[in-house]
Scaffold this motif. Structure first.
Motif, short mmCIF file in Angstrom:
data_model
loop_
_atom_site.label_atom_id
_atom_site.label_comp_id
_atom_site.label_asym_id
_atom_site.label_seq_id
_atom_site.Cartn_x
_atom_site.Cartn_y
_atom_site.Cartn_z
N UNK A 1 12.57 -1.42 -6.30
CA UNK A 1 12.86 -2.72 -6.70
C UNK A 1 12.93 -3.72 -5.52
N UNK A 2 13.68 -3.25 -4.61
CA UNK A 2 13.91 -4.14 -3.19
C UNK A 2 12.67 -4.29 -2.53
N UNK A 3 11.81 -3.11 -2.45
CA UNK A 3 10.71 -3.50 -1.61
C UNK A 3 9.83 -4.18 -2.19
N UNK A 4 9.42 -4.01 -3.55
CA UNK A 4 8.84 -4.95 -4.37
C UNK A 4 9.19 -6.41 -4.20
N UNK B 1 4.46 5.71 -6.04
CA UNK B 1 3.28 5.42 -5.60
C UNK B 1 2.53 4.37 -6.42
N UNK B 2 2.94 4.48 -7.69
CA UNK B 2 2.29 3.43 -8.88
C UNK B 2 2.74 1.99 -8.90
N UNK B 3 3.67 2.23 -7.98
CA UNK B 3 4.28 0.65 -7.97
C UNK B 3 3.61 -0.36 -6.90
N UNK B 4 2.71 0.35 -6.11
CA UNK B 4 1.95 -0.16 -5.29
C UNK B 4 0.90 -0.88 -5.61
N UNK C 1 0.70 -1.16 0.03
CA UNK C 1 0.04 0.25 0.14
C UNK C 1 0.93 1.21 -0.02
N UNK C 2 0.55 2.16 -0.96
CA UNK C 2 1.24 3.52 -0.89
C UNK C 2 0.34 4.53 -0.33
N UNK C 3 0.85 5.41 0.59
CA UNK C 3 0.15 6.57 1.11
C UNK C 3 0.64 7.84 0.64
N UNK C 4 -0.29 8.75 -0.04
CA UNK C 4 0.22 9.71 -0.56
C UNK C 4 -0.56 11.03 -0.01
N UNK C 5 0.09 12.25 -0.16
CA UNK C 5 -0.74 13.40 0.12
C UNK C 5 0.14 14.64 0.26
N UNK C 6 -0.31 15.60 0.47
CA UNK C 6 0.50 17.00 0.42
C UNK C 6 1.24 16.86 1.97
N UNK C 7 2.28 17.80 1.99
CA UNK C 7 2.90 18.17 3.29
C UNK C 7 1.75 18.45 4.12
N UNK C 8 1.50 17.91 5.42
CA UNK C 8 0.61 18.35 6.18
C UNK C 8 -0.57 17.66 6.10
N UNK C 9 -0.66 16.51 5.55
CA UNK C 9 -1.92 15.67 5.22
C UNK C 9 -2.27 14.78 6.30
N UNK D 1 -7.58 13.22 6.77
CA UNK D 1 -8.54 12.37 6.07
C UNK D 1 -8.20 11.37 5.10
N UNK D 2 -8.81 10.37 4.98
CA UNK D 2 -8.63 9.51 3.86
C UNK D 2 -9.46 9.95 2.60
N UNK D 3 -8.73 10.52 1.65
CA UNK D 3 -9.79 11.34 0.41
C UNK D 3 -9.98 10.21 -0.42
N UNK D 4 -9.24 9.17 -0.84
CA UNK D 4 -9.16 8.37 -1.93
C UNK D 4 -8.75 6.91 -1.47
N UNK D 5 -9.24 5.77 -1.60
CA UNK D 5 -8.62 4.61 -1.33
C UNK D 5 -9.00 3.54 -2.60
N UNK D 6 -7.83 3.35 -3.51
CA UNK D 6 -7.77 2.95 -5.00
C UNK D 6 -6.89 1.21 -4.91
N UNK D 7 -7.51 0.30 -5.11
CA UNK D 7 -6.95 -0.86 -5.57
C UNK D 7 -6.65 -0.99 -6.88
N UNK D 8 -5.42 -1.11 -7.18
CA UNK D 8 -4.91 -1.05 -8.56
C UNK D 8 -4.63 -2.64 -8.92
N UNK D 9 -4.55 -3.60 -8.19
CA UNK D 9 -4.47 -4.99 -8.71
C UNK D 9 -5.15 -5.86 -7.85
#
Length: 226
Positions: A182-185, A205-208, A36-44, A218-226
């Motif tokens: 690559x190592x994390x994957x 983030x797109x690697x997750x 899981x990747x968690x993204x957001x602006x500084x202070x999110x 808050x969680x604005x969006x939760x997207x499963x890609x695979x």
């Protein structure tokens, strides 16, 4: 199988006019083996969330359950032991002990518990991270990317329930950043490791397998890609 659950997690700093709400009602579930990747602006609130998930900090309200343990029930000493045994933490600064070899740095969590490493698992970790030939070196003898690999190996040696990575590529150039992702994957696929990665880099983030976007605590969006 669910390995992480957050129930209405809130974190408030300060009082009165100086009060800041860093997390505002976080509900989250992560299954074993997810990346899981968690993204957001500084202070999110993403780093605050990671610190709470890693038992480094406590929420003001709500519950966090990791691998069946309610973190709110742990005192400071218990939280430190839980963190060492169940949570692997990786930061953009490697936090390696400069006077110890890479091998001793990696084995430090086990040494603190006076436990012997599982030789097969240790060899699998250092081999998959490409540092099997660097174990006798001191940290300053390695490149930044190699030091980060050692930090990841240290976080994996106890077979943690969760690997929490806070901007692990933030201190590296593009080439070494690619190597670390690559190592994390690899650790995700080869070792079945559950990973929560905080990043401001969209390409990372797109690697997750799943991307959680945070905004204003808050969680604005939760997207499963695979």
């Amino acid at each position: 199988m669910e390995i992480l659950k957050c129930e209405n997690v809130r974190k408030i700093y300060g009082f009165g006019e100086n009060q800041v709400t860093a997390l505002n009602g976080i509900d989250l579930s992560v299954d074993k083996g997810e990346f899981v990747a968690i993204v957001g602006a500084s202070g999110s609130g993403k780093s605050t969330l990671l610190h709470i998930l890693g038992s480094v900090d406590k929420p003001t309200d709500g519950r966090v359950i990791v691998d069946g343990t309610d973190l709110s029930t742990l005192n400071q000493t218990q939280a430190a032991i839980f963190r060492r045994r169940k949570v692997g933490l990786v930061y953009q600064f490697y936090n390696l002990i400069p006077t110890l070899t890479i091998e001793k740095n990696i084995l430090m969590p086990l040494a603190l518990d006076k436990k012997k490493p599982n030789k097969e698992h240790f060899e699998a970790v250092v081999r998959s991270l490409g540092i099997a030939d660097k174990l006798s070196a001191l940290p300053h003898q390695l490149s930044g990317g190699q030091q980060q690999r050692a930090a990841i190996a240290r976080s994996l040696v106890y077979r943690p329930a969760l690997l929490l990575a806070d901007e692990p590529t933030g201190n590296l150039d593009q080439k070494h950043s690619r190597e670390i992702i690559d190592m994390l994957k690899l650790s995700h696929h080869n070792l079945g490791q559950t990973i929560l990665l905080i990043t401001h880099d969209e390409k990372v983030a797109l690697e997750a397998d799943r991307i959680i976007t945070m905004e204003d605590g808050r969680i604005l969006q939760d997207e499963k890609r695979r």
